[in-house]
Design a protein around this motif. Structure first.
Motif, PDB file in Angstrom:
ATOM      1  N   ALA A 506      12.880  -3.072  13.494  1.00 38.00           N
ATOM      2  CA  ALA A 506      13.252  -1.873  14.243  1.00 38.00           C
ATOM      3  C   ALA A 506      12.818  -0.587  13.546  1.00 38.00           C
ATOM      4  N   ARG A 507      12.759  -0.593  12.228  1.00 32.99           N
ATOM      5  CA  ARG A 507      12.357   0.609  11.485  1.00 32.99           C
ATOM      6  C   ARG A 507      10.867   0.626  11.147  1.00 32.99           C
ATOM      7  N   GLN A 512       7.186  -0.057  16.075  1.00 34.44           N
ATOM      8  CA  GLN A 512       7.647   0.968  17.011  1.00 34.44           C
ATOM      9  C   GLN A 512       6.498   1.465  17.884  1.00 34.44           C
ATOM     10  N   GLU A 513       5.350   1.676  17.250  1.00 36.14           N
ATOM     11  CA  GLU A 513       4.184   2.146  17.998  1.00 36.14           C
ATOM     12  C   GLU A 513       3.767   1.132  19.055  1.00 36.14           C
ATOM     13  N   SER A 514       3.782  -0.146  18.700  1.00 31.81           N
ATOM     14  CA  SER A 514       3.438  -1.189  19.665  1.00 31.81           C
ATOM     15  C   SER A 514       4.481  -1.259  20.783  1.00 31.81           C
ATOM     16  N   PHE A 515       5.732  -1.090  20.421  1.00 35.79           N
ATOM     17  CA  PHE A 515       6.805  -1.109  21.409  1.00 35.79           C
ATOM     18  C   PHE A 515       6.634   0.056  22.396  1.00 35.79           C
ATOM     19  N   ALA A 516       6.329   1.236  21.867  1.00 35.28           N
ATOM     20  CA  ALA A 516       6.122   2.400  22.721  1.00 35.28           C
ATOM     21  C   ALA A 516       4.883   2.231  23.593  1.00 35.28           C
ATOM     22  N   ARG A 517       3.870   1.557  23.069  1.00 37.36           N
ATOM     23  CA  ARG A 517       2.626   1.375  23.813  1.00 37.36           C
ATOM     24  C   ARG A 517       2.848   0.490  25.045  1.00 37.36           C
ATOM     25  N   GLN A 518       3.613  -0.610  24.876  1.00 36.68           N
ATOM     26  CA  GLN A 518       3.849  -1.464  26.046  1.00 36.68           C
ATOM     27  C   GLN A 518       4.726  -0.746  27.077  1.00 36.68           C
ATOM     28  N   ARG A 519       5.636   0.116  26.609  1.00 35.65           N
ATOM     29  CA  ARG A 519       6.445   0.890  27.553  1.00 35.65           C
ATOM     30  C   ARG A 519       5.579   1.846  28.361  1.00 35.65           C
ATOM     31  N   LYS A 661      19.799  -5.850  32.051  1.00 34.92           N
ATOM     32  CA  LYS A 661      18.353  -5.964  32.252  1.00 34.92           C
ATOM     33  C   LYS A 661      17.620  -4.800  31.590  1.00 34.92           C
ATOM     34  N   PHE A 662      18.163  -3.594  31.760  1.00 33.66           N
ATOM     35  CA  PHE A 662      17.543  -2.429  31.127  1.00 33.66           C
ATOM     36  C   PHE A 662      17.566  -2.548  29.604  1.00 33.66           C
ATOM     37  N   ALA A 663      18.741  -2.894  29.054  1.00 30.02           N
ATOM     38  CA  ALA A 663      18.851  -2.993  27.592  1.00 30.02           C
ATOM     39  C   ALA A 663      17.920  -4.067  27.036  1.00 30.02           C
ATOM     40  N   LEU A 664      17.791  -5.180  27.763  1.00 32.06           N
ATOM     41  CA  LEU A 664      16.890  -6.255  27.335  1.00 32.06           C
ATOM     42  C   LEU A 664      15.459  -5.755  27.210  1.00 32.06           C
ATOM     43  N   ASN A 665      15.076  -4.837  28.078  1.00 30.27           N
ATOM     44  CA  ASN A 665      13.723  -4.295  28.068  1.00 30.27           C
ATOM     45  C   ASN A 665      13.593  -3.042  27.206  1.00 30.27           C
ATOM     46  N   GLY A 666      14.662  -2.711  26.462  1.00 31.55           N
ATOM     47  CA  GLY A 666      14.567  -1.638  25.486  1.00 31.55           C
ATOM     48  C   GLY A 666      14.940  -0.262  25.979  1.00 31.55           C
ATOM     49  N   TRP A 779      12.757   5.001  19.270  1.00 29.81           N
ATOM     50  CA  TRP A 779      12.186   3.661  19.362  1.00 29.81           C
ATOM     51  C   TRP A 779      12.928   2.670  18.477  1.00 29.81           C
ATOM     52  N   ARG A 780      13.524   3.156  17.391  1.00 30.72           N
ATOM     53  CA  ARG A 780      14.391   2.265  16.618  1.00 30.72           C
ATOM     54  C   ARG A 780      15.562   1.801  17.482  1.00 30.72           C
ATOM     55  N   SER A 781      16.196   2.726  18.196  1.00 29.72           N
ATOM     56  CA  SER A 781      17.309   2.355  19.077  1.00 29.72           C
ATOM     57  C   SER A 781      16.844   1.439  20.205  1.00 29.72           C
ATOM     58  N   ALA A 782      15.647   1.707  20.737  1.00 25.18           N
ATOM     59  CA  ALA A 782      15.126   0.878  21.826  1.00 25.18           C
ATOM     60  C   ALA A 782      14.926  -0.563  21.352  1.00 25.18           C
ATOM     61  N   VAL A 783      14.317  -0.725  20.178  1.00 25.53           N
ATOM     62  CA  VAL A 783      14.097  -2.068  19.635  1.00 25.53           C
ATOM     63  C   VAL A 783      15.427  -2.769  19.389  1.00 25.53           C
ATOM     64  N   LEU A 784      16.396  -2.043  18.856  1.00 22.31           N
ATOM     65  CA  LEU A 784      17.695  -2.657  18.570  1.00 22.31           C
ATOM     66  C   LEU A 784      18.433  -3.043  19.854  1.00 22.31           C
ATOM     67  N   ASN A 785      18.188  -2.333  20.948  1.00 19.37           N
ATOM     68  CA  ASN A 785      18.770  -2.767  22.221  1.00 19.37           C
ATOM     69  C   ASN A 785      18.201  -4.119  22.632  1.00 19.37           C
TER      70      ASN A 785
END
Length: 817
Positions: A506-507, A512-519, A661-666, A779-785
């Motif tokens: 998560a940190r 985080q960059e990859s997570f933001a990219r797919q979003r 469903k939303f939390a699962l997807n970050g 994005w740290r919070s998004a990953v942790l969700n």
């Protein structure tokens, strides 16, 4: 997705290609070189279906030969969505089908798009039922889902001049390749008539009308295709022949009247019940599917096991809300009147067989029917209800219940025009009654079922809802799924609680960059859909603030709109402020007769029209209402959401599953301490969720005792200005008084505490904007969700039901070894 992430296909590419072409020729009647996308959809579905049928037969044969206990899940809704993508995913055939169709000159995504959403549900209740059916198949829990095969379903929502318009949903107009008509499985369902006493003193019901229920079966494929269950839907058919003499004499309407009345039962989901005729049709629907399902259950039990006294050992019947509650009385009728069983034995069998899920804390939403209607439409069932109630109250009186307690616990409400309380009937007719979140279950004991809990202690239990992550992550969000499996391995596809392995990442800035990219990829896709359907251009880099759910005052779309207006006012007042670009996205349907909810839809569209045309906000704020919300649209919205609006009045949302469903997807949740929001906050951590507003301990008594909305407005400049703008016609200049009544009603009686929670909501939305301006924190919070919500899998929920209520063994979704 990595090749080892999915189960091995059942056949090689050449065999699948041959199967598709065979279906194209012999079943579709098409030609490869001239085939339309619809032709390819039918051929592909039928080819996949053949393999499913083989697994389906094996599953059914295994149950019949082993005598395993089965679950019968009775629900008026099953919001199953498109089935081809789900089936291929669970069979591990998605990429194989993509390759084969590409070789044939067809595109799989275009093929998927040919399948209409099955119009068999409305919202969370029906989607939960669909998730549960998939999880039961994935865990090899033998189950049959029972419902109605609605020809038109709820309705298709159009937005014209900002207003909701309802038109028929024609999802069956081109047929349904997934269903099998079982013309040999039919049952007669009676209505009206009278009851007589037979020579053996057995009661004999002689209906005045008989409607035939015909079964249609749909296979429900579990994960990796190891088990297939059945969704059995009933279609209504008239038993009376066409009155040909009347037809030939010119009375075409009269000749068809009986047929139209009978077949209306399976025509539309939730027909308007504001009229006596609408109420009667709703009751006819509920009795029709409950009676057909229980007759089917008894027939199967007698064929396989012979002795009805063992019914609870072989079947567990789950009542999904009060819609099938009439089944408690109907099973008594079938056991006592039809099969000659002693009353006391029949009652114990029924109570041991039934369990009931409650989905609402609002007394007005707990169904009740006028006694006069029940006596006219279901005379024998009403006699049985009287008998059940007499014995129930006699036992309560013997245990020392007061007159006031007896009145509150009675199945008959004597204070509101004599009505049958269907929630009470389901409660006392079941061995277990469950809520769907920890808060909801606790409030059940202290509010709607407080008296019944005293009379029948120990019956209430909690089973927090869950969602099938296979549809809401694996299928809905393939880019995020690939990122997750590449990072922590493919075992997470079988065990959602392994999502916790993401926590150490998560940190990590790269992750985080990859997570933001797919979003961003998902947001770009949603932006294309928004433009196509509404003409509105939205910026994928903006904060996507999303509220998608049934339009109802307690879900408080109005609170969200008020914040939108307040934000718009602030942006115009401070054009050089450090504003976060934001897209406010709404979707959802209002019941056709729910006029205030429909007015809220119109207000959302009027606000969107004004805001989106105003150059002074410089595209910093856009408002969108997407029409005709359904499962497929949700699958495109949820992966693209940054902020999940779960803002119901505390104490009124039983659970919610959209929040999961939303939390699962970050997405990060902004919400009240209501329903499953509480449990989500416990899992993801309060620092990774935005909580605001009154909690249930304050909101429940405040709603009961009354709240001074005018004082709240007087204390809040932003709220006062937003309400004034709406009431004065800023957003409806062609009709300045359009929303004056809506605002006046809110000020006179704020039942859902919109004004009470506004300032807290406004402050928390500012915290949202502040967090968004710090991407590493967001994005740290998004990953942790995503990492912390694996517990909300419907697999976990079904295991809890199986172990503690149904007493059936549940397998594992993970593969052997």
């Amino acid at each position: 997705m990595n090749q080892d992430c999915t189960p091995a296909p059942a056949q090689d590419d050449a065999a699948l290609r041959d199967a598709i072409l065979s279906k194209m020729i012999y079943d579709v009647g098409g030609r490869e070189e001239r085939a339309s996308p619809r032709d390819w959809f039918l051929a592909s579905t039928l080819a996949a279906r053949d393999g499913i049928v083989d697994r389906w037969r094996r599953s059914n044969n295994e149950v019949a030969s082993s005598g395993r206990k089965q679950v019968c899940y009775l629900s008026l809704e099953f919001l199953i969505g498109r089935l081809l993508s789900d089936a291929l995913g669970n069979l591990g055939m998605t990429e194989q089908m993509r390759r084969v169709l590409h070789g044939l000159g067809a595109d799989l995504e275009e093929v998927f798009a040919q399948e209409p959403d099955a119009a068999l549900g409305n919202g969370g209740l029906g989607r939960l039922a669909a998730c549960f059916m998939e999880s039961m198949a994935s865990l090899s829990v033998p189950a049959i889902g029972y419902g109605i095969r609605y020809e038109n379903g709820l309705f298709r929502q159009l937005i014209r001049d900002g207003q909701q318009q309802e038109v028929p949903e024609d999802w069956l107009s081109l047929g349904n390749p997934w269903e099998f008509e079982r013309s040999g499985i039919t049952y007669d369902i009676g209505f009206g008539g009278h009851v007589t006493v037979g020579p053996d003193e057995r009661m004999i019901w002689q209906p005045g009308e008989v409607v035939r229920a015909i079964a249609y079966d749909i296979p429900v494929v579990g994960w990796r295709g190891r088990w297939v269950n059945t969704l059995r839907l009933w279609s209504a058919r008239a038993t009376d022949p066409l009155r040909l003499d009347a037809f030939n004499s010119g009375d075409h309407v009269g000749a068809l009247a009986g047929r139209v009345k009978a077949e209306a039962i399976s025509r539309v989901l939730y027909p308007g019940d504001e009229s006596p005729a609408g109420q009667e049709l709703r009751l006819r629907q509920e009795y029709f599917f409950a009676s057909a399902s229980l007759q089917d259950l008894i027939r199967r039990h007698l064929r396989l096991h012979g002795d009805l006294s063992t019914l609870p050992e072989k079947y567990s019947v789950q009542l999904n809300d009060t819609h099938p509650a009439i089944g408690v009385a109907e099973l008594m009728r079938l056991l006592v009147d039809v099969h000659g069983m002693d009353w006391d034995e029949a009652w114990e069998i029924g109570r041991a067989t039934f369990s009931y899920t409650n989905h609402t804390l609002m007394p007005e939403a707990l169904e009740s029917w006028p006694v006069s209607l029940m006596e006219r439409l279901l005379p024998r069932n009403m006699q049985i209800i009287y008998m059940i109630n007499a014995r129930h109250l006699e036992a309560a009186r013997a245990a020392g219940a007061s007159d006031s307690l007896l009145s509150a616990a009675s199945l008959i409400d004597e204070h509101h025009g004599r009505r049958v309380r269907m929630g009470h009937l389901a409660f006392i007719g079941s061995h277990k009654v469950n809520g769907v979140s920890a808060l909801h279950t606790g409030l059940m004991k202290s509010t709607v079922f407080a008296e019944l809990d005293r009379v029948c202690p120990g019956r209430i239990t909690n089973k927090t809802n869950g969602i099938t992550f296979r549809r809401w992550l694996l299928r809905a969000n393939a880019p995020l799924t690939r990122l997750i499996t590449d990072t922590i391995g493919p075992r997470v596809l079988d065990d959602p609680e392994r999502l916790a392995d993401l926590i150490p990442h998560a940190r990590d800035a790269g992750f985080q960059e990859s997570f933001a990219r797919q979003r961003l990829e998902a947001k770009q896709n949603l932006a294309r859909i928004v433009h196509l359907r509404t003409g509105v251009q939205i910026d994928p880099h903006a904060l996507f603030d999303v509220q998608i759910k049934r339009i109802h005052e307690y879900k408080r779309q109005l609170l969200n709109i008020l914040h939108t207006v307040a934000l718009y006012n602030a942006m115009r007042a401070q054009p050089m402020g450090n504003w976060v670009p934001r897209v406010k996205l709404f979707a959802g349907k209002a019941a056709p007769s729910y006029h205030r909810a429909k007015l809220i839809i119109r207000l959302a569209n009027d606000v969107a029209r004004v805001v989106n045309r105003d150059p002074t906000v410089r595209n910093l704020l856009k408002v969108v209402f997407l029409p005709n919300y359904n499962v497929t649209l949700a699958e495109n919205i949820i992966p693209a959401a940054d902020l999940s609006e779960q803002i119901s009045t505390a104490g009124l949302e039983a659970s919610g599953t959209g929040n999961m469903k939303f939390a699962l997807n970050g997405a990060l949740t902004i919400g009240t301490m209501d329903g499953a929001n509480i449990e989500i906050s416990e899992r993801v951590g309060l620092e990774n969720i935005f909580i605001f507003g009154l909690d249930a301990s304050v909101a429940v008594p405040l709603r009961r005792d009354g709240f001074d909305a005018r004082a709240a407005v007087a204390a809040s400049d932003e709220l006062d200005a937003a309400l004034d703008a709406i009431a004065s016609g800023v957003f409806s200049p062609e009709e300045p008084d359009r929303y004056k009544g809506l605002v006046e009603a809110l000020l006179a009686r704020d039942d859902f505490l919109v004004t009470a929670d506004f300032d807290s909501y406004l402050r928390t939305q500012r915290q949202v904007a502040s967090r968004w301006q710090h991407p590493a924190d967001w994005w740290r919070s998004a990953v942790l969700n995503t990492a912390n919500v694996g517990w909300f899998s419907s697999d976990r929920t079904i295991r809890d039901y199986a172990e503690e209520i149904w007493r059936v063994p549940a397998g594992l979704a993970t593969p052997p070894g």
